[in-house]
Write an enzyme that holds these catalytic residues in place. Structure first.
Site, mmCIF file in Angstrom:
data_model
loop_
_atom_site.group_PDB
_atom_site.id
_atom_site.type_symbol
_atom_site.label_atom_id
_atom_site.label_comp_id
_atom_site.label_asym_id
_atom_site.label_seq_id
_atom_site.Cartn_x
_atom_site.Cartn_y
_atom_site.Cartn_z
ATOM 1 N N HIS A 1 -0.829 -13.465 -4.743
ATOM 2 C CA HIS A 1 -0.174 -12.467 -3.886
ATOM 3 C C HIS A 1 1.347 -12.415 -4.101
ATOM 4 C CE1 HIS A 1 1.174 -10.177 -0.461
ATOM 5 N NE2 HIS A 1 1.682 -11.250 0.102
ATOM 6 N N HIS B 1 8.215 -15.539 -0.334
ATOM 7 C CA HIS B 1 8.269 -14.817 0.947
ATOM 8 C C HIS B 1 7.267 -15.320 1.987
ATOM 9 C CE1 HIS B 1 4.880 -12.294 -0.524
ATOM 10 N NE2 HIS B 1 4.643 -12.101 0.759
ATOM 11 N N GLU C 1 6.203 -19.125 6.380
ATOM 12 C CA GLU C 1 5.195 -18.746 7.359
ATOM 13 C C GLU C 1 3.869 -19.478 7.137
ATOM 14 O OE1 GLU C 1 4.552 -14.583 7.555
ATOM 15 O OE2 GLU C 1 3.322 -14.751 9.359
ATOM 16 N N ASP C 2 3.495 -19.659 5.904
ATOM 17 C CA ASP C 2 2.133 -20.128 5.630
ATOM 18 C C ASP C 2 1.994 -21.556 5.115
ATOM 19 O OD1 ASP C 2 1.254 -17.685 6.410
ATOM 20 O OD2 ASP C 2 1.084 -16.858 4.383
ATOM 21 N N ASP D 1 5.609 -6.359 -0.359
ATOM 22 C CA ASP D 1 4.568 -7.199 0.251
ATOM 23 C C ASP D 1 3.489 -6.310 0.860
ATOM 24 O OD1 ASP D 1 3.325 -9.463 1.470
ATOM 25 O OD2 ASP D 1 4.446 -9.087 3.326
ATOM 26 N N ASP E 1 1.741 24.160 -4.226
ATOM 27 C CA ASP E 1 2.289 23.090 -5.050
ATOM 28 C C ASP E 1 1.301 21.944 -5.253
ATOM 29 O OD1 ASP E 1 2.352 22.347 -2.432
ATOM 30 O OD2 ASP E 1 4.424 21.663 -2.414
HETATM 31 MN MN MN Z 1 2.892 -11.612 1.987
#
Ligand code: MN
Length: 729
Positions: free
Chosen positions: A57, A81, A85-86, A148, A268
Site C-alpha cells: 500500500h 504515512h 497509526e498502524d 493514499d 462534449d
Molecule cells: Mn494509507
C-alpha cells in the site's frame, strides 16, 4: 509463500526506485531505500484486506507521488504515512531517523486519518473540507493524503459492502472536491470515477452499458478526427500533440442529471486535447479547428484570458464534426496542462529549488484565489508564511465523538461546544474530554479535537462561565439559565424566611389565607405570592415587615435585629455591607450577606452561610465553633463562596506574646510592612496577661486573604523571642 510475497514487495520497490531515479536524477536514492527498509520492517507481516502484504500500500501511494515528481520529503512521507497509526512507531522515532520535515508531514497525515464523519448534509461536507484544509500546514500532507485515498479507492473491492459505501461517499464529498479546489484535475477525476461505482451502482451500470455499446464507434471517430487535426496543425506550422478521449463517466452522469438530457445530447462526450508550446499557438490552433468545423455558439470558453478560480487555464470549444457528431476541443500549453492535471502540486514543484519573490507571489495568488472562491476569509494576505496554509484562521473545526463537525470561533471552549450541541448539554456540563483526555472547561479547542462533554443531571451553569465562552449562543443560554435558577432560589429562600419568622412570632401561615398573602404582595406591588417570596429572598425587606402587615395584632412593628450569633468584642469590625462584595451566595445575587463576627472569616478560608432571621445570610468559617456545635439548623445552611476577584481587605486582630526586649516592635511592624499590610491599630503592653512576664502586642492588620495571613503569622513566629501568635476571634 512468504518469500514470494517478499519478492513482490521488493520488486514494487525497485519499480518505484527506477521511477524516482528517472524523474529526480539528482536525489539521493539511498534516502529512499533507507526509508523503505524502515517502513517495511515496521509493517512486518501486516496484511491488507485482500491478503497482500501491507507494505504494498505505501509503495503504491509513493508511486503516485513519484508520478507527480514530488520531492524526497513527500516520497518519504508516502512510504511512512501509516507507520505511526498502524505500527506503534512514534513521530519522535520518525524525526530521529528522517528529520523534522518528514516527521511533521507524517504527523500531519496521521492526524488527517483520525478525522471521521458520516453526514450526508451538504453543509457538513463543506465544513469537513474546510477543516481538512485548515488542519494541513504543509501542502504535501494533503497531496500524500489524496494519493493514499486514491490507492484505497483502487483497492476498495476487498472491503465489506457498507464500508465501501461510506468510504466512496467520503471520497466523493470530501476528497474529490478538495482535489478540485487545489486544481488537481487528474486525481479528482480518478477519485470521482472510482467512487461513482460504489455510491450510485445502478446509474453507474446503466451509463457504462450505454457508453460501451458505442465504444467502438466512438473510438473510431476520435481516431479519425485526431488524425485530421494533427494534419491540419502540421500544415499551419503549429507544434502540438493531440489526445482523444471519452468524457469521464462521473462527469457525464452529473451532466445528465443536472441538465436532464440523454447521452446523445451531451456535446462534449467526445473530446480532443491539443497541447502546444505557447499561448499564441493555442489561439492559432483554435483558428485551425474553427476553420475546419462549425463551432457551436455559446460553447467557446477562454480560460486562458480568464483562468478558473483554481487556476485552470485552457481554451474550450465544441464543434459539429463529420457526420453531424459534435465534440469538444481543449487547447492549452504544456505548462497549463501540468497545472490542470496536478494543480497545487505543480506549483509546489515550480517553487522547489527556485527561491525568490516571484514564486512566492505566485503561490500567494493561488491561495488568495482559493480563498476568494470560498467567500469566507476577510484578510487573505496574512495567512501565508513559508508553506503554512492557514485558510480559515477565524474558525476551529471540532468533532463530536460520533463525528459530527462543530464549527466554533477561534479560542472557543468546551462550554461553547456543549451549548452548540444542545442547551441542556450546556447547562448540565461539568467537564470535557478532548481526544480522550479530561481537560479544564477553559481549554481552548483546536482544529480536529474530538470533544466529549461530561454532564451531570441537575447541574447548573456558573456565572464564571460567562468569561470563558466565545459564542453568543452560549452566553445567552447561560444568562437565561442563571436568572431562572437565581430567581427560583430566591423564591425558595424567601419562603423559608417567612415560614421561620412566622413560627418564631407565633403567626400561623396556614390560617392566613392565600388571599391575604396575595393582598400583602400586591401592597408591595407584586402580582403573585411567588414574587413576594422572591423579594424576601433577595433581602429587599424583612419577613417581619410582611408578617406585621399580615397579622398586625400579633406582630409588633420592626425592632432592631438580634445578632446572629454570640459576639465577642472585636475592634475594627467592618460594617456588614463590606462583606457582600466579597462573598457570593452560590447562584444568587442581591442577597444581603455578612461575615459572622464570631469567627470573622477571611478570603481563602472555607466558609458556610446561614440564613438569619431578618438579617440576610451570615457567613461563618467552617471551623467556627458555633457551626461545629450545630448551633445552626441544617436547613438554614446555604452554599456560599468567595468572589473570584476582589481587592477587599479584611481587618484581622492578632495577639503576639514575646520576650520583653528592645527592637521587638520594630521587627513586628517590619513583617507587616514587607507584606504590604496596613496596621489599623496597635497596642503593646509590658506584661503578658497570662504568664505575667514578657510582653504582649495586640494589633489589627488589613489582610487580603488566608494565604497572606498564614505568611504573616509564620514570619512573626520566626522573630526570635516571639513565643506565640494568636488570631483573636
Ligand atoms: Mn494509507
Amino acid at each position: 509463500m512468504l518469500s514470494l510475497e517478499q519478492d513482490a514487495v521488493e520488486s514494487l520497490y525497485r519499480q518505484l526506485e527506477a521511477k524516482v531515479t528517472t524523474a529526480r536524477p539528482k536525489d539521493d536514492i539511498g534516502v529512499l531505500e533507507k526509508t523503505y527498509r524502515y517502513a517495511r520492517e515496521r509493517h512486518g507481516a501486516q496484511k491488507r484486506r485482500d491478503g497482500s502484504p501491507y507494505m504494498t500500500h505505501p509503495l503504491h501511494v509513493t508511486q503516485v507521488l513519484a508520478g507527480m515528481q514530488m520531492d524526497m520529503v513527500c516520497l518519504q512521507t508516502g512510504l511512512l504515512h501509516d507507520v505511526v497509526e498502524d505500527t506503534g512507531a512514534t513521530v519522535e522515532d520518525v524525526r530521529r531517523l528522517f528529520g523534522d520535515e518528514v516527521a511533521r508531514c507524517v504527523d500531519g497525515v496521521t492526524k488527517l486519518n483520525k478525522v471521521n464523519f458520516y453526514s450526508r448534509e451538504e453543509q457538513q461536507a463543506e465544513s469537513v473540507r474546510k477543516m481538512l484544509l485548515a488542519m494541513v500546514n504543509d501542502i504535501r500532507v494533503i497531496i500524500v493524503k489524496l494519493a493514499d485515498r486514491l490507492h484505497n479507492m483502487q483497492t476498495l473491492a476487498a472491503l465489506p459492502r457498507e464500508r465501501q459505501e461510506r468510504i466512496a461517499l467520503e471520497t466523493l464529498e470530501i476528497y474529490a472536491p478538495i482535489a478540485h479546489r487545489l486544481g488537481m484535475g487528474k486525481i479528482r477525476g480518478e477519485l470521482e470515477d472510482l467512487a461513482f461505482e460504489y455510491v450510485e451502482p445502478d446509474a453507474w451500470a446503466e451509463l457504462k452499458r450505454e457508453i460501451d455499446t458505442k465504444r467502438e464507434a466512438n473510438e473510431g471517430f476520435l481516431m479519425e478526427i485526431r488524425k485530421m487535426v494533427e494534419l491540419q496543425l502540421a500544415r499551419e506550422g503549429v507544434p502540438a500533440r493531440v489526445d482523444g478521449r471519452v468524457k469521464r463517466a462521473f462527469s457525464v452522469f452529473q451532466k445528465l442529471k443536472r441538465q436532464k438530457i440523454s447521452l446523445d445530447q451531451v456535446y462534449d462526450l467526445l473530446a480532443l486535447r491539443i497541447i502546444t508550446d505557447s499561448v499564441k499557438n493555442c489561439y492559432a490552433a483554435l483558428g485551425v479547428i474553427h476553420n475546419e468545423w462549425h463551432p457551436i455558439p455559446g460553447r467557446i470558453k477562454d480560460f486562458i484570458a480568464i483562468p478558473r478560480p483554481n487556476l485552470y487555464q485552457s481554451l474550450h470549444t465544441s464543434v459539429i464534426g463529420p457526420g453531424g457528431q459534435s465534440f469538444e476541443v481543449q487547447i492549452r500549453t504544456e505548462e497549463m496542462h501540468k497545472v490542470a492535471e496536478e494543480g497545487i502540486a505543480a506549483h509546489w514543484k515550480y517553487k522547489e529549488g527556485k527561491k525568490g519573490h516571484a514564486d512566492d507571489d505566485r503561490r500567494i495568488t493561488w491561495l488568495r484565489q482559493l480563498v476568494e472562491w470560498q467567500h469566507e476569509v476577510r484578510d487573505s494576505t496574512e495567512f501565508m508564511s513559508g508553506l503554512k496554509v492557514e485558510l480559515y484562521p477565524e474558525e476551529v473545526y471540532t468533532f463530536t465523538p460520533r463525528g459530527r463537525v462543530i464549527v466554533l470561533p477561534r479560542d472557543a471552549t468546551s462550554i461553547d461546544f456543549a451549548y452548540a450541541i444542545h442547551s441542556d448539554v450546556g447547562n448540565t456540563c461539568v467537564g470535557a474530554k478532548v481526544n480522550g483526555r479530561i481537560v479544564p472547561l477553559k481549554y481552548n479547542l483546536r482544529n480536529g479535537d474530538v470533544v466529549e462533554i461530561l454532564t451531570q443531571p441537575g447541574h447548573m451553569p456558573s456565572k464564571d462561565w460567562l468569561a470563558l465562552v466565545k459564542t453568543q449562543r452560549a452566553r445567552n443560554k447561560i444568562r437565561h439559565e442563571i436568572n431562572t435558577t437565581e430567581r427560583a432560589k430566591a423564591v425558595e429562600i424567601g419562603q423559608k424566611y417567612l415560614e421561620k419568622e412566622a413560627r418564631r412570632l407565633g403567626v400561623s401561615l396556614n390560617k392566613a389565607t392565600k388571599a391575604d398573602l396575595e393582598a400583602v404582595a400586591s401592597e408591595y406591588g407584586y402580582g403573585k405570592i411567588e414574587d413576594l417570596h422572591a423579594a424576601l429572598g433577595y433581602g429587599k425587606f424583612s419577613p417581619r415587615q410582611v408578617l406585621q402587615k399580615l397579622a398586625p395584632d400579633s406582630v409588633q412593628p420592626e425592632e432592631p435585629p438580634k445578632p446572629a450569633a454570640p459576639q465577642p468584642h472585636t475592634p475594627g469590625q467592618p460594617a456588614p455591607h463590606d462583606a457582600d462584595l466579597v462573598i457570593k451566595v452560590r447562584g444568587i445575587d442581591d442577597l444581603l450577606v455578612y461575615r459572622a463576627k464570631c469567627c470573622n472569616p477571611i478570603k481563602g478560608e472555607g466558609i458556610v452561610g446561614y440564613i438569619t432571621r431578618g438579617k440576610g445570610v451570615a457567613v461563618h468559617s467552617v471551623n467556627c465553633t458555633n457551626v461545629q456545635n450545630l448551633m445552626y439548623e441544617i436547613d438554614r445552611r446555604i452554599e456560599v463562596e468567595w468572589a473570584r476577584s476582589t481587592t477587599e481587605l479584611f481587618p484581622i486582630k492578632l495577639t503576639i506574646r514575646t520576650d520583653d526586649r528592645p527592637g521587638m516592635l520594630n521587627q513586628v511592624t517590619n513583617v507587616l510592612f514587607t507584606e504590604q499590610s496596613n496596621i489599623r491599630n496597635l497596642e503593646a503592653r509590658g506584661n503578658d496577661d497570662k504568664t505575667g512576664d514578657g510582653a504582649m502586642v495586640e494589633f489589627t492588620a488589613e489582610i487580603r486573604d488566608k494565604k497572606q495571613l498564614e505568611r504573616i503569622v509564620s514570619a512573626l513566629r520566626r522573630i526570635s523571642g516571639v513565643r506565640d501568635v494568636e488570631r483573636v476571634q
